[in-house]
Design a protein around this motif. Structure first.
Motif, PDB file in Angstrom:
ATOM      1  N   VAL A  57       0.844  -1.194   0.000  1.00 33.09           N
ATOM      2  CA  VAL A  57       0.000   0.000   0.000  1.00 33.09           C
ATOM      3  C   VAL A  57       0.883   1.248   0.000  1.00 33.09           C
ATOM      4  N   PRO A  58       0.629   2.226  -0.873  1.00 31.68           N
ATOM      5  CA  PRO A  58       1.405   3.470  -0.835  1.00 31.68           C
ATOM      6  C   PRO A  58       1.216   4.188   0.495  1.00 31.68           C
ATOM      7  N   LEU A  59       2.267   4.836   0.965  1.00 33.73           N
ATOM      8  CA  LEU A  59       2.206   5.526   2.259  1.00 33.73           C
ATOM      9  C   LEU A  59       1.050   6.510   2.332  1.00 33.73           C
ATOM     10  N   ALA A  60       0.833   7.257   1.270  1.00 31.54           N
ATOM     11  CA  ALA A  60      -0.197   8.299   1.294  1.00 31.54           C
ATOM     12  C   ALA A  60      -1.603   7.733   1.384  1.00 31.54           C
ATOM     13  N   GLU A  61      -1.775   6.439   1.045  1.00 30.63           N
ATOM     14  CA  GLU A  61      -3.109   5.841   1.023  1.00 30.63           C
ATOM     15  C   GLU A  61      -3.359   4.892   2.188  1.00 30.63           C
ATOM     16  N   ALA A  62      -2.335   4.590   2.967  1.00 32.42           N
ATOM     17  CA  ALA A  62      -2.458   3.578   4.017  1.00 32.42           C
ATOM     18  C   ALA A  62      -3.305   4.071   5.184  1.00 32.42           C
ATOM     19  N   ARG A  63      -4.122   3.172   5.720  1.00 30.03           N
ATOM     20  CA  ARG A  63      -4.902   3.496   6.928  1.00 30.03           C
ATOM     21  C   ARG A  63      -4.044   3.347   8.178  1.00 30.03           C
ATOM     22  N   VAL A  64      -3.015   2.493   8.075  1.00 28.41           N
ATOM     23  CA  VAL A  64      -2.082   2.291   9.183  1.00 28.41           C
ATOM     24  C   VAL A  64      -0.669   2.390   8.617  1.00 28.41           C
ATOM     25  N   VAL A  65       0.207   3.098   9.322  1.00 30.36           N
ATOM     26  CA  VAL A  65       1.608   3.176   8.935  1.00 30.36           C
ATOM     27  C   VAL A  65       2.456   2.763  10.127  1.00 30.36           C
ATOM     28  N   VAL A  66       3.344   1.792   9.908  1.00 29.86           N
ATOM     29  CA  VAL A  66       4.303   1.368  10.934  1.00 29.86           C
ATOM     30  C   VAL A  66       5.672   1.832  10.460  1.00 29.86           C
ATOM     31  N   SER A  67       6.343   2.607  11.308  1.00 26.94           N
ATOM     32  CA  SER A  67       7.574   3.256  10.869  1.00 26.94           C
ATOM     33  C   SER A  67       8.700   3.015  11.857  1.00 26.94           C
ATOM     34  N   GLY A  68       9.929   2.982  11.332  1.00 27.80           N
ATOM     35  CA  GLY A  68      11.085   2.768  12.180  1.00 27.80           C
ATOM     36  C   GLY A  68      12.147   3.828  11.985  1.00 27.80           C
ATOM     37  N   GLY A  69      12.960   4.025  13.019  1.00 27.30           N
ATOM     38  CA  GLY A  69      14.025   5.012  12.958  1.00 27.30           C
ATOM     39  C   GLY A  69      15.362   4.428  13.380  1.00 27.30           C
ATOM     40  N   ARG A  70      16.188   5.281  13.951  1.00 31.23           N
ATOM     41  CA  ARG A  70      17.525   4.863  14.347  1.00 31.23           C
ATOM     42  C   ARG A  70      17.487   3.725  15.372  1.00 31.23           C
ATOM     43  N   GLY A  71      16.416   3.682  16.166  1.00 35.62           N
ATOM     44  CA  GLY A  71      16.299   2.650  17.194  1.00 35.62           C
ATOM     45  C   GLY A  71      16.139   1.244  16.652  1.00 35.62           C
ATOM     46  N   THR A  72      15.899   1.103  15.351  1.00 34.32           N
ATOM     47  CA  THR A  72      15.805  -0.239  14.765  1.00 34.32           C
ATOM     48  C   THR A  72      17.184  -0.875  14.601  1.00 34.32           C
ATOM     49  N   ASP A  73      18.239  -0.049  14.624  1.00 33.77           N
ATOM     50  CA  ASP A  73      19.600  -0.525  14.326  1.00 33.77           C
ATOM     51  C   ASP A  73      19.676  -1.177  12.951  1.00 33.77           C
ATOM     52  N   GLY A  74      18.797  -0.745  12.067  1.00 31.43           N
ATOM     53  CA  GLY A  74      18.807  -1.260  10.696  1.00 31.43           C
ATOM     54  C   GLY A  74      17.980  -2.508  10.483  1.00 31.43           C
ATOM     55  N   ASP A  75      17.386  -3.051  11.539  1.00 34.56           N
ATOM     56  CA  ASP A  75      16.584  -4.273  11.426  1.00 34.56           C
ATOM     57  C   ASP A  75      15.099  -3.898  11.397  1.00 34.56           C
ATOM     58  N   PHE A  76      14.505  -3.942  10.219  1.00 30.62           N
ATOM     59  CA  PHE A  76      13.092  -3.593  10.053  1.00 30.62           C
ATOM     60  C   PHE A  76      12.207  -4.845   9.974  1.00 30.62           C
ATOM     61  N   SER A  77      12.757  -6.005  10.286  1.00 26.30           N
ATOM     62  CA  SER A  77      11.991  -7.244  10.111  1.00 26.30           C
ATOM     63  C   SER A  77      10.746  -7.278  10.997  1.00 26.30           C
ATOM     64  N   GLU A  78      10.882  -6.821  12.269  1.00 19.38           N
ATOM     65  CA  GLU A  78       9.704  -6.829  13.152  1.00 19.38           C
ATOM     66  C   GLU A  78       8.659  -5.816  12.695  1.00 19.38           C
ATOM     67  N   ILE A  79       9.113  -4.690  12.147  1.00 19.46           N
ATOM     68  CA  ILE A  79       8.187  -3.680  11.639  1.00 19.46           C
ATOM     69  C   ILE A  79       7.436  -4.226  10.434  1.00 19.46           C
ATOM     70  N   GLU A  80       8.153  -4.862   9.506  1.00 21.40           N
ATOM     71  CA  GLU A  80       7.516  -5.436   8.326  1.00 21.40           C
ATOM     72  C   GLU A  80       6.564  -6.569   8.710  1.00 21.40           C
ATOM     73  N   ASP A  81       6.943  -7.345   9.724  1.00 29.38           N
ATOM     74  CA  ASP A  81       6.083  -8.443  10.172  1.00 29.38           C
ATOM     75  C   ASP A  81       4.786  -7.903  10.765  1.00 29.38           C
ATOM     76  N   LEU A  82       4.893  -6.855  11.581  1.00 27.21           N
ATOM     77  CA  LEU A  82       3.684  -6.257  12.152  1.00 27.21           C
ATOM     78  C   LEU A  82       2.790  -5.707  11.041  1.00 27.21           C
ATOM     79  N   ALA A  83       3.387  -5.049  10.060  1.00 28.59           N
ATOM     80  CA  ALA A  83       2.605  -4.499   8.953  1.00 28.59           C
ATOM     81  C   ALA A  83       1.875  -5.607   8.199  1.00 28.59           C
ATOM     82  N   ASP A  84       2.516  -6.773   8.079  1.00 28.36           N
ATOM     83  CA  ASP A  84       1.883  -7.892   7.378  1.00 28.36           C
ATOM     84  C   ASP A  84       0.658  -8.417   8.127  1.00 28.36           C
ATOM     85  N   HIS A  85       0.606  -8.185   9.441  1.00 29.35           N
ATOM     86  CA  HIS A  85      -0.520  -8.670  10.238  1.00 29.35           C
ATOM     87  C   HIS A  85      -1.700  -7.696  10.234  1.00 29.35           C
ATOM     88  N   LEU A  86      -1.519  -6.520   9.669  1.00 24.82           N
ATOM     89  CA  LEU A  86      -2.563  -5.489   9.700  1.00 24.82           C
ATOM     90  C   LEU A  86      -3.017  -5.160   8.290  1.00 24.82           C
TER      91      LEU A  86
END
Length: 322
Positions: free
Chosen positions: A197-226
């Motif tokens: 889903v494009p960011l501008a059209e999404a009803r939910v956005v899960v986002s990560g920053g420096r605190g991810t240490d470059g690992d976005f796998s948990e963020i992508e997994d959560l997005a897949d569940h929603l």
């Protein structure tokens, strides 16, 4: 008369253009003027129903073989000529990249002032404007007095509503172009290979920053569940090379307006908040209870995102969201 620039995708009006139409209709009503629209492209006639539902009486469809693809200076020339032919006192455009570029060219050619990021207009002897500055961190009250008042509308700031009774009348408009108007033109569109889903059209956005240490796998997994969910990032994550610029949310990235924004490992700098201020709700996950994002969020979880997000995903999966 008030003229509103309409952008569309294969005959479907985009949300920012509906916001521009809503403000343009308000301006037209206050000024006691009719509202017309102008649209480009071979499928522009298809927006007649949508713009009519938002109070447009006449849809001016630009009919010119050189303007089937985006050509900023030529589009601006067409807007100017249409405005002159119809006796326009104001042109209102969506605050998109294209809307802003076209109206900037209009302003330059007319030697008029353009007011950007407008959220409200009071019509009197002059236009009393409320508009955003510095990405929405500052609200300015200004006065605009011009032969043709030029406005772009701040994205995601106006609630759209329809008041029209039926489709707008369609009128073909053929501009008189010069060779110099065609110096810059769109020659190719490269589709993104990023799925979802494009960011501008999404009803939910899960986002990560420096605190991810470059690992976005948990963020992508959560997005897949929603459902209807997109993954975003802060500028810090983009600068580190962890995410593409298309994912960036902030003053120099995407402006989003989801129902809920889940910000994970993001400090909440002003520049980032500019991009997500349109969110209805913000949930922050951060190890630092004093982080700026925690102070600005509707809900907050103080903890390590690499522990919190898997627990949320597991619970969603237990409840059948997979």
């Amino acid at each position: 008369m008030v003229l509103s620039l309409v952008e569309h995708d294969s005959g479907a009006v985009d949300d920012n253009s509906l916001e521009a139409l809503t403000l343009a209709r308000s301006v037209a009503d206050d000024a006691g003027e009719a509202l017309e629209a102008i649209a480009f492209g071979p499928e522009a006639e298809g927006v007649a129903d949508d713009v009519g539902a938002h109070g447009v009486e006449v849809l001016n469809v630009v009919d010119h073989s050189d303007l089937d693809d985006y050509t900023p200076e030529a589009y601006a020339r067409a807007v100017i000529q249409c405005a002159e032919e119809t006796g326009t006192e104001a042109v209102v455009a969506p605050g998109t990249d294209r809307g802003s570029e076209i109206l900037a060219h209009v302003a330059a050619k007319l030697d008029e002032t353009m007011a950007a990021e407008v959220t409200d207009v009071e019509v009197g002897d002059t236009y009393e404007l409320t508009r955003q500055r510095w990405g929405g961190t500052l609200i300015e009250h200004a006065e605009l007095d011009a032969d043709t008042n030029l406005l772009t509308v701040a994205p995601n700031e106006i609630s759209t509503s329809g008041t029209g009774d039926g489709p707008a009348d369609v009128s073909a408009f053929t501009p008189d172009l010069e060779d110099s108007d065609l110096r810059v033109r769109l020659t190719e569109v490269e589709e993104s290979d990023v799925e979802g889903v494009p960011l501008a059209e999404a009803r939910v956005v899960v986002s990560g920053g420096r605190g991810t240490d470059g690992d976005f796998s948990e963020i992508e997994d959560l997005a897949d569940h929603l459902p209807n969910t997109a993954v975003g990032s802060s500028r810090a994550a983009v600068n580190e090379g962890w995410r593409p610029h298309d994912d960036q949310i902030g003053q120099t990235g995407n402006k989003i307006a989801p129902e809920i924004y889940i910000a994970c490992g993001i400090s909440g700098a002003v520049q980032h908040m500019v991009g997500c201020k349109g969110a209805e709700n913000i949930l922050a996950v951060n190890t630092d209870p004093e982080a700026a994002i925690i102070q600005k969020a509707d809900w907050a979880v103080t903890g390590d995102l690499h522990e919190v997000l898997p627990a949320v995903s597991d619970e969603l999966e237990r409840r059948g969201h997979s």
